[in-house]
Design an enzyme around this catalytic site. Structure first.
Site, short mmCIF file in Angstrom:
data_model
loop_
_atom_site.label_atom_id
_atom_site.label_comp_id
_atom_site.label_asym_id
_atom_site.label_seq_id
_atom_site.Cartn_x
_atom_site.Cartn_y
_atom_site.Cartn_z
CG ASP A 1 -1.96 1.05 1.22
OD1 ASP A 1 -1.80 2.05 0.49
OD2 ASP A 1 -2.97 0.89 1.94
CD GLU B 1 -4.72 -0.90 -0.75
OE1 GLU B 1 -5.59 -0.31 -0.06
OE2 GLU B 1 -4.29 -2.03 -0.46
CD GLU C 1 -7.99 2.70 1.64
OE1 GLU C 1 -8.01 3.29 2.73
OE2 GLU C 1 -7.20 1.79 1.36
CG HIS D 1 -10.63 -0.43 2.63
ND1 HIS D 1 -11.58 0.09 3.51
CD2 HIS D 1 -9.44 -0.10 3.15
CE1 HIS D 1 -10.97 0.69 4.51
NE2 HIS D 1 -9.67 0.59 4.32
#
Length: 230
Positions: free
Chosen positions: A25, A51, A77, A127
């Site tokens: 991420d 991500e 998300e 998410h």
């Protein structure tokens, strides 16, 4: 820093070996050139997805990155409602969409997003960083769609995940066990609900909850990102 990020991924890969997946991420910290450099490195390390390297409003950067690195790009998300995901899909910004039933509009919207993704050959990995109810809701959608990959679970020991249900969520060999009972198939532990309930739902005590922070005392320092010297 870039050196830290590289070292962290290498350390995890060394610890878990080549046969297990890593998801990385970017937490919206990269610019395009750095994201390409990091994407190439993550691909070399066999990372499963990259991500949210950019802020959610920078869709053009996602579109510019995708296809220039040999790793799937994921985001979603911070999208709210079907219209946000339509735009994400329309400009070909991602390979994996990440809606959240607790943020994006509920189970129905997540299912519609999954169908939209399927029509465009994209995969879905919701998410979830809120509580056991949200995890279950997202997991039920994943179990009902052909293009679902996985569902995210906070394993840091939060009571919103560990203690909220009468029968806690169980992960066995990487699989979340879902009930076949009607609805979500869960019952809330009301003792925990009463203990965590606030008198005013609009007045949240300062602290860190889910992936959100309330109160300046709990904010981490905002440090500049240090890149490798060129």
């Amino acid at each position: 820093s870039e050196d830290y990020d590289v070292a962290a991924v290498k350390a995890v890969r060394k610890a878990i070996g080549p046969d297990h997946d890593i998801m990385a991420d970017g937490s919206m910290r990269y610019h395009l050139d750095l994201a390409r450099r990091m994407g190439d490195f993550l691909a070399e390390q066999g990372v499963f997805w990259f991500e949210e390297p950019f802020a959610p409003e920078d869709l053009e950067l996602y579109a510019a990155l995708r296809g220039t690195v040999d790793i799937p790009i994921s985001a979603g998300e911070n999208e709210f409602g079907l219209h946000g995901f339509r735009e994400l899909v329309r400009i070909k910004a991602v390979d994996i969409v990440q809606p959240d039933a607790s943020r994006g509009g509920g189970i129905t919207v997540v299912h519609r997003v999954a169908k939209l993704a399927q029509e465009h050959g994209l995969r879905v990995a919701p998410h979830t960083w809120s509580d056991a109810v949200a995890i279950t809701a997202n997991a039920q959608v994943v179990s009902a769609i052909p293009n679902g990959i996985t569902v995210e679970i906070d394993r840091t020991g939060t009571p919103f995940v560990e203690d909220l249900l009468v029968e806690p969520l169980t992960v066995t060999n990487g699989e979340l066990q879902l009930s076949d009972r009607p609805g979500l198939g869960i019952d809330l532990n009301m003792e925990v609900v009463d203990r965590l309930r606030t008198d005013d739902p609009l007045s949240i005590p300062e602290g860190s909850y889910s992936d959100m922070v309330f109160g300046k005392a709990y904010l981490p320092p905002s440090l500049p990102y240090v890149e490798k010297a060129s």
